[in-house]
Design an enzyme around this catalytic site. Structure first.
Site, mmCIF file in Angstrom:
data_model
loop_
_atom_site.group_PDB
_atom_site.id
_atom_site.type_symbol
_atom_site.label_atom_id
_atom_site.label_comp_id
_atom_site.label_asym_id
_atom_site.label_seq_id
_atom_site.Cartn_x
_atom_site.Cartn_y
_atom_site.Cartn_z
ATOM 1 N N ASP A 41 0.766 -1.222 -0.013
ATOM 2 C CA ASP A 41 -0.085 0.068 0.040
ATOM 3 C C ASP A 41 0.835 1.241 0.091
ATOM 4 O O ASP A 41 0.692 2.149 -0.958
ATOM 5 C CB ASP A 41 -0.915 -0.106 1.264
ATOM 6 C CG ASP A 41 -2.064 -0.889 1.036
ATOM 7 O OD1 ASP A 41 -2.439 -1.258 0.082
ATOM 8 O OD2 ASP A 41 -2.717 -0.831 2.243
ATOM 9 N N ARG A 65 -0.526 4.987 17.024
ATOM 10 C CA ARG A 65 -1.060 6.062 15.752
ATOM 11 C C ARG A 65 -0.831 7.467 16.066
ATOM 12 O O ARG A 65 -0.280 8.218 15.427
ATOM 13 C CB ARG A 65 -2.496 6.024 15.469
ATOM 14 C CG ARG A 65 -2.756 4.395 14.687
ATOM 15 C CD ARG A 65 -1.780 4.310 13.362
ATOM 16 N NE ARG A 65 -2.339 2.903 12.669
ATOM 17 C CZ ARG A 65 -1.331 2.233 12.180
ATOM 18 N NH1 ARG A 65 -0.022 2.326 12.550
ATOM 19 N NH2 ARG A 65 -1.730 1.000 11.886
ATOM 20 N N SER A 104 -3.599 -9.093 6.994
ATOM 21 C CA SER A 104 -3.222 -7.796 7.162
ATOM 22 C C SER A 104 -2.819 -7.534 8.627
ATOM 23 O O SER A 104 -3.494 -7.747 9.647
ATOM 24 C CB SER A 104 -4.432 -6.724 6.784
ATOM 25 O OG SER A 104 -4.450 -5.695 7.412
HETATM 26 N N1 ARG Z 1 -8.699 -3.200 15.288
HETATM 27 C C1 ARG Z 1 -7.476 -2.786 15.864
HETATM 28 C C2 ARG Z 1 -7.472 -1.172 16.099
HETATM 29 O O1 ARG Z 1 -8.516 -0.514 15.407
HETATM 30 C C3 ARG Z 1 -6.337 -3.098 14.773
HETATM 31 C C4 ARG Z 1 -6.124 -2.377 13.648
HETATM 32 C C5 ARG Z 1 -5.043 -3.062 12.736
HETATM 33 N N2 ARG Z 1 -4.473 -2.085 11.773
HETATM 34 C C6 ARG Z 1 -3.885 -2.485 10.535
HETATM 35 N N3 ARG Z 1 -3.579 -1.563 9.930
HETATM 36 N N4 ARG Z 1 -3.970 -3.945 10.402
HETATM 37 O O2 ARG Z 1 -6.720 -0.742 16.924
#
Ligand code: ARG
Length: 420
Positions: free
Chosen positions: A14, A94, A173
């Site tokens: 990506d 994040r 992923s």
């Molecule tokens: N569901 C989790 C969250 O929202 C994990 C997200 C995973 N992200 C990813 N880019 N695969 O924190």
């Protein structure tokens, strides 16, 4: 001179495709940034890929200490768990990635930052909200969300532009940092199918876990884990070791039907051995040192805190206010907790603290007890007074009776009588 965009770069398909797409669409130079948050990756390879794909400059930063001090430790103090099960690993990473993107954008004089989040998840919200809270004049671009390419089209695009894509390591992923590994998609999209063994990298299968139980004593100081087996350790190293120890004992998998912020229910699988073990130990220590009132109130604060962090509102003033409350409670959260791991299971088997509220003289059933059992009778009399009165004032409908019942006349005694 061309304008600049700073892209959060993971080295995957990506974000690699994003480099070219940003160059084409915005006629801009792309600066890439990769943060080390404790994920198990080859950062040199990521850097090479960034330059090979057309980045004009690549930043690689070790943000592990900052991640632990600024994000993981507050989450430990808050027993941070979304829906009671997910220790927030991705969610905590994040806002730090967003912060570093903004820092690099400012120092590079870039007009925009970019990230590889899709338009369906929580991560886009966390990134966009954080960047815009930090610097409203910086534009946020999310190529994957905008272009709507499927994976096949992406691969086609990569081939056309000579992008050397990494052979996909797995059908899942994933996202990882020191606090956990998040796994989605592929066969996991069927919520009724057991995750295949290939999904896991941090947690050993139960069959290959040691036959003998493993013990680990975690020492806390002010709510923060500071030692293992009595030895003080660096904050990053400590978490790495708990991950390794617990993972080896097959402990640390969460399989959760999770409610995303955008309303989608999704099946999420996590490997977070260290996070689960440390939070369980921390909770147990709190149970020893905090009062019943503090514990009950803190539970509601923890739920709110976890929700804010999960839903992308790390920068929300309420989160800071909740942290102040939590911090006050953590002053006494010092002590040691003994964990026992065995074949995928874990439990706390011992705890101690200089601030313990446990008093053997009060709780013991032996003759050393100093608790005056007679005082319980008067306490019960008053404690149940209203409930008893209400229960007896209303006749149970099944008996069809009205007003006072025989039972009430019988139980309503004068306290002085009861004490006799
Ligand atoms: N569901 C989790 C969250 O929202 C994990 C997200 C995973 N992200 C990813 N880019 N695969 O924190």
């Amino acid at each position: 001179m061309k304008q600049k965009i700073v892209l959060a770069y993971s080295g995957g398909l990506d974000t690699s495709v994003s480099i070219k797409w940003l160059q084409e669409k915005f006629h801009a130079d792309v600066v890439t940034l990769t943060l080390n948050l404790g994920q198990r990756e080859d950062f040199r390879e990521i850097e090479e890929r960034a330059y090979a794909t057309g980045a004009v400059k690549h930043y690689q930063m070790d943000a592990r200490e900052e991640f632990v001090t600024g994000f993981v430790q507050p989450s430990i103090k808050a027993n941070g768990m979304y829906q009671g099960r997910y220790p927030l690993a991705t969610a905590l990473g994040r806002p730090l990635i967003a912060t570093k993107l903004v820092e690099v954008a400012e120092s590079e004089g870039a007009y925009a930052v970019a990230h590889g989040c899709t338009g369906k998840g929580n991560d886009q919200v966390r990134m966009d909200v954080s960047v815009r809270s930090l610097n409203p004049s910086i534009k946020v671009i999310a190529p994957v969300r905008e272009w709507n390419m499927t994976r096949d089209v992406e691969i086609e695009y990569a081939k056309k532009h000579g992008i050397n894509i990494k052979p996909k390591k797995s059908i899942f992923s994933t996202d990882q940092n020191l606090w956990g590994r998040s796994i989605e998609s592929g066969p996991l999209e069927d919520p009724d199918t057991e995750p295949p063994a290939e999904a896991f990298e941090w947690v050993s299968p139960v069959d290959s876990a040691p036959d003998a139980p493993g013990y680990l004593e975690v020492g806390f100081d002010g709510g923060i884990p500071v030692s293992l087996e009595g030895r003080a350790l660096d904050k990053v190293e400590l978490i790495r070791r708990v991950n390794e120890f617990a993972g080896k004992h097959a402990f640390g998998i969460v399989d959760l039907i999770e409610d995303r912020l955008v309303g989608i229910k999704s099946r999420e699988v996590y490997e977070c051995p260290g996070a689960l073990a440390i939070i369980e130990a921390h909770r147990d220590l709190e149970q020893l040192v905090l009062t019943r009132n503090e514990l009950a109130f803190k539970a509601s604060v923890e739920r709110e805190w976890s929700w804010l962090v999960y839903s992308g509102l790390w920068m929300e003033p309420l989160r800071f206010a909740l942290d102040s409350f939590i911090e006050t409670t953590q002053r006494r959260a010092t002590g040691k907790v003994k964990l026992k791991f065995h074949k995928g299971g874990m439990r706390v088997v011992g705890r101690s603290s200089p601030n313990s509220l446990y008093r053997l003289k009060l709780s013991t059933y032996s003759k050393e007890s100093t608790f005056d059992q007679n005082s319980a009778v008067g306490f019960i009399e008053l404690w149940g007074l209203q409930s008893r009165t209400a229960a007896n004032a209303i006749a149970p409908p099944t008996r069809g009776g009205k007003g006072r019942t025989q039972r009430e006349q019988h139980t309503e005694r004068k306290p002085s009588q009861a004490l006799k």
